[in-house]
Write an enzyme that holds these catalytic residues in place. Structure first.
Site, PDB file in Angstrom:
ATOM      1  N   GLU A  49       0.820  -1.209   0.000  1.00 38.43           N
ATOM      2  CA  GLU A  49       0.000   0.000   0.000  1.00 38.43           C
ATOM      3  C   GLU A  49       0.857   1.264   0.000  1.00 38.43           C
ATOM      4  O   GLU A  49       0.542   2.227  -0.700  1.00 38.43           O
ATOM      5  CB  GLU A  49      -0.928   0.009   1.221  1.00 38.43           C
ATOM      6  CG  GLU A  49      -1.930  -1.130   1.251  1.00 38.43           C
ATOM      7  CD  GLU A  49      -1.420  -2.387   1.949  1.00 38.43           C
ATOM      8  OE1 GLU A  49      -2.267  -3.204   2.352  1.00 38.43           O
ATOM      9  OE2 GLU A  49      -0.193  -2.558   2.088  1.00 38.43           O
ATOM     10  N   CYS A  77      -2.194  -3.276   7.283  1.00 40.89           N
ATOM     11  CA  CYS A  77      -1.638  -3.266   8.630  1.00 40.89           C
ATOM     12  C   CYS A  77      -1.810  -1.864   9.217  1.00 40.89           C
ATOM     13  O   CYS A  77      -2.180  -0.924   8.504  1.00 40.89           O
ATOM     14  CB  CYS A  77      -0.163  -3.657   8.589  1.00 40.89           C
ATOM     15  SG  CYS A  77       0.922  -2.358   7.942  1.00 40.89           S
ATOM     16  N   CYS A  80       0.108   0.854   7.188  1.00 39.79           N
ATOM     17  CA  CYS A  80      -0.494   1.136   5.883  1.00 39.79           C
ATOM     18  C   CYS A  80      -1.840   1.837   6.037  1.00 39.79           C
ATOM     19  O   CYS A  80      -2.163   2.736   5.260  1.00 39.79           O
ATOM     20  CB  CYS A  80      -0.646  -0.149   5.085  1.00 39.79           C
ATOM     21  SG  CYS A  80       0.945  -0.842   4.592  1.00 39.79           S
TER      22      CYS A  80
END
Length: 150
Positions: A49, A77, A80
């Site tokens: 990302e 996560c 990101c």
């Protein structure tokens, strides 16, 4: 979404990093894409990302992606997700869940559990230093007529 999944799958062959891919779309056109490059670039922030956001910002010559959408092969996560919010995209789509990632050895639950803790309670020791000096920099930023707000 299939393009993001294909980018994740291609990393299995290329060995560039983990099995993650992301695509950024604006007005139906792909403006950025990325796959995980953590191990090939020795950069722990080179998640798919983040790579895609950097690529889209470069391609669009901007630091905000407010009219864009992110398609990620997996639920982002915490890092990101933060980058996605900072980039100001309007929508996030993801395929696999964070639980699916954990089952494959990419368990972010530890970080998710650390974030809400007070800094002094986190496992990585955090010590605040020189706050007054740092606040003065913010005061100068607030007063600056040359700043570019973001």
């Amino acid at each position: 979404m299939q393009m993001a999944i294909d980018l994740a799958a291609s990393n299995l062959k290329s060995g560039k990093g983990g099995p993650f891919g992301a695509v950024i779309v604006k007005n139906g056109e792909v403006v950025g894409k990325g796959s995980n490059e953590v191990t090939s670039t020795n950069d722990p922030t080179a998640h798919a990302e983040v790579v895609a956001i950097r690529n889209a910002c470069k391609n669009l010559n901007t630091y905000q992606l407010e009219d864009c959408e992110v398609y990620a092969s997996c639920e982002p996560c915490p890092m990101c997700l933060g980058a996605i919010y900072w980039s100001r995209v309007k929508k996030l789509y993801f395929a696999a869940t964070r639980e699916d990632a954990a089952n494959a050895g990419f368990d972010d639950s530890y970080i998710y559990n650390q974030v809400p803790l007070k800094p002094e309670k986190r496992d990585i020791g955090s010590v605040q230093l020189m706050r007054p000096q740092a606040v003065k920099v913010f005061e100068k930023w607030i007063a600056s007529e040359q700043k570019i707000p973001y």
